[in-house]
Write a protein that holds these residues in place. Structure first.
Motif, PDB file in Angstrom:
ATOM      1  N   PRO A 185       1.455  13.696 -10.461  1.00 51.62           N
ATOM      2  CA  PRO A 185       1.389  12.908 -11.655  1.00 51.62           C
ATOM      3  C   PRO A 185       2.114  11.904 -10.599  1.00 51.62           C
ATOM      4  CG  PRO A 185       1.045  14.343 -12.993  1.00 51.62           C
ATOM      5  CD  PRO A 185       1.804  14.769 -12.154  1.00 51.62           C
ATOM      6  N   ILE A 186       2.064  10.082 -10.841  1.00 53.28           N
ATOM      7  CA  ILE A 186       2.935   8.993  -9.942  1.00 53.28           C
ATOM      8  C   ILE A 186       2.845   8.426 -11.145  1.00 53.28           C
ATOM      9  CG2 ILE A 186       3.345   8.256  -8.787  1.00 53.28           C
ATOM     10  CD1 ILE A 186       2.168   9.048  -6.655  1.00 53.28           C
ATOM     11  N   TRP A 187       4.288   7.749 -12.102  1.00 51.91           N
ATOM     12  CA  TRP A 187       3.472   7.694 -13.062  1.00 51.91           C
ATOM     13  C   TRP A 187       4.585   5.572 -12.653  1.00 51.91           C
ATOM     14  CZ3 TRP A 187       0.981   9.264 -16.576  1.00 51.91           C
ATOM     15  CH2 TRP A 187       0.974  10.509 -16.245  1.00 51.91           C
TER      16      TRP A 187
ATOM     17  N   GLN B 141       1.185  -1.167  -0.059  1.00 48.51           N
ATOM     18  CA  GLN B 141       0.106   0.017   0.264  1.00 48.51           C
ATOM     19  C   GLN B 141       0.584   1.379  -0.238  1.00 48.51           C
ATOM     20  OE1 GLN B 141      -3.184  -0.056   2.861  1.00 48.51           O
ATOM     21  NE2 GLN B 141      -2.595   1.882   3.404  1.00 48.51           N
ATOM     22  N   ILE B 142       0.746   2.291  -1.052  1.00 52.38           N
ATOM     23  CA  ILE B 142       0.790   3.343  -0.365  1.00 52.38           C
ATOM     24  C   ILE B 142       0.470   4.657  -0.314  1.00 52.38           C
ATOM     25  CG2 ILE B 142       2.798   3.038  -2.136  1.00 52.38           C
ATOM     26  CD1 ILE B 142       1.193   4.701  -4.121  1.00 52.38           C
ATOM     27  N   THR B 143       0.310   5.839   0.123  1.00 53.04           N
ATOM     28  CA  THR B 143      -0.162   6.917   0.671  1.00 53.04           C
ATOM     29  C   THR B 143       0.207   7.761  -0.652  1.00 53.04           C
ATOM     30  OG1 THR B 143      -0.389   6.442   3.101  1.00 53.04           O
ATOM     31  CG2 THR B 143      -1.525   8.596   2.784  1.00 53.04           C
ATOM     32  N   ILE B 144      -1.360   8.460  -1.286  1.00 52.14           N
ATOM     33  CA  ILE B 144      -0.477   9.509  -1.755  1.00 52.14           C
ATOM     34  C   ILE B 144      -1.063  10.681  -0.874  1.00 52.14           C
ATOM     35  CG2 ILE B 144      -2.268  10.886  -3.864  1.00 52.14           C
ATOM     36  CD1 ILE B 144      -0.672   7.995  -4.142  1.00 52.14           C
ATOM     37  N   ASN B 145       0.276  11.506  -1.731  1.00 52.74           N
ATOM     38  CA  ASN B 145       0.583  13.020  -0.371  1.00 52.74           C
ATOM     39  C   ASN B 145      -0.476  14.361  -1.494  1.00 52.74           C
ATOM     40  OD1 ASN B 145       1.272  11.682   1.122  1.00 52.74           O
ATOM     41  ND2 ASN B 145       3.475  11.349  -0.079  1.00 52.74           N
ATOM     42  N   ASP B 146      -0.411  14.197  -2.956  1.00 49.81           N
ATOM     43  CA  ASP B 146      -0.616  14.920  -3.742  1.00 49.81           C
ATOM     44  C   ASP B 146      -1.422  14.598  -4.965  1.00 49.81           C
ATOM     45  OD1 ASP B 146       1.380  14.484  -5.606  1.00 49.81           O
ATOM     46  OD2 ASP B 146       2.049  15.465  -4.143  1.00 49.81           O
TER      47      ASP B 146
HETATM   48  C1  LIG Z   1       4.007  10.191   1.073  1.00 49.23           C
HETATM   49  O1  LIG Z   1       4.620  10.607   2.320  1.00 49.23           O
HETATM   50  C2  LIG Z   1       5.207   9.775   3.236  1.00 49.23           C
HETATM   51  C3  LIG Z   1       5.249  10.315   4.526  1.00 49.23           C
HETATM   52  O2  LIG Z   1       6.576  11.471   4.167  1.00 49.23           O
HETATM   53  C4  LIG Z   1       5.624   8.910   2.623  1.00 49.23           C
HETATM   54  O3  LIG Z   1       6.597   7.917   3.288  1.00 49.23           O
HETATM   55  C5  LIG Z   1       5.358   8.303   1.147  1.00 49.23           C
HETATM   56  O4  LIG Z   1       6.195   7.970   0.386  1.00 49.23           O
HETATM   57  C6  LIG Z   1       4.477   9.828   0.250  1.00 49.23           C
HETATM   58  N1  LIG Z   1       3.691   8.980  -0.811  1.00 49.23           N
HETATM   59  C7  LIG Z   1       4.143   9.389  -2.340  1.00 49.23           C
HETATM   60  C8  LIG Z   1       3.835   8.514  -2.756  1.00 49.23           C
HETATM   61  O5  LIG Z   1       5.082   9.926  -2.668  1.00 49.23           O
END
Ligand SMILES: *[C@@H]1O[C@H](CO)[C@@H](O)[C@H](O)[C@H]1NC(C)=O
Ligand SMILES: *[C@@H]1O[C@H](CO)[C@@H](O)[C@H](O)[C@H]1NC(C)=O
Length: 204
Positions: free
Chosen positions: A107-109, A99-104
């Motif tokens: 675009p992410i490729w 799982q990854i969390t989206i921060n903004d």
């Molecule tokens: C979002 O931020 C977290 C904490 O800084 C980081 O671990 C994570 O990789 C970031 N997600 C992306 C998709 O870059």
């Protein structure tokens, strides 16, 4: 914290959406195959993307729009390689996931490096734009040089997620990403910001 900020924070976590993306799953046939299902998603900050690995060797690796079959220079997300029993049905329960969390909404490729079929369409566009479209991304992939899968890229679970058969997020009837986009859609043209504003306005 100001009430407005608090409401926004509460709402953003209440509305956080989980996007379930099958890796090694053909989005048109729904069967095991090349690429990602779905291959285009539009998450916002706070949402999560869960990569679920289908039968065979697959990985989800961050790359660039211009050269989709080469990992992002200097790092970026790399799920590690998952080798899943090829006899498992495409939506077998308990498939490994990361799982990854989206921060903004930049675009992410992503491409499936271990799948080895990047040029044939093994790519995922997260938040493509008007100028950097999913179609152009696929065209770029078809012409991209292909980076060899090095040993460095191979160890499992460099990512934040679990490497082993993880949280059982994938029974066939458990279509989280679907329900989630349904939720997003029910908010419709108003958009989350509009909903926040309406609630704030109503609460004062
Ligand atoms: C979002 O931020 C977290 C904490 O800084 C980081 O671990 C994570 O990789 C970031 N997600 C992306 C998709 O870059
Ligand atoms: C979820 O819904 C999508 C879109 O309708 C479909 O392609 C996919 O196969 C579904 N996944 C599961 C696990 O049913």
């Amino acid at each position: 914290m100001k009430p407005v900020a608090l409401v926004a924070l509460l709402l953003s976590s209440a509305f956080a959406v989980e996007y379930l993306v099958g890796v090694g799953k053909d989005e048109t046939t729904g069967k095991k195959g090349i690429g990602f299902d779905p291959s285009v998603i539009h998450p916002i900050a706070g949402d999560t993307v869960v990569f679920e690995f289908r039968g065979g060797a697959h990985s989800a690796v961050q790359t660039t729009f211009e050269t989709p079959c080469v990992p992002l220079d200097g790092g970026g997300f790399n799920s590690g390689v998952f080798n899943v029993d090829t006899s498992l049905p495409v939506d077998a329960p308990g498939l490994p996931s990361v799982q990854i969390t989206i921060n903004d909404t930049n675009p992410i490729w992503i491409f499936d490096q271990a799948g080895g079929q990047c040029q044939q369409g093994g790519v995922l566009a997260i938040n493509p734009t008007q100028t950097q479209t999913p179609a152009q991304y696929k065209e770029n992939a078809a012409k991209s040089p292909v980076a060899p899968l090095t040993k460095d890229a191979a160890p499992s679970a460099t990512a934040s997620g679990s490497g082993a058969p993880a949280e059982a997020s994938g029974s066939a009837n458990d279509n989280k990403s679907n329900g989630a986009s349904g939720l997003r859609m029910s908010i419709g043209g108003v958009g989350l910001a509009g909903v926040v504003m309406a609630l704030v306005a109503g609460s004062v």
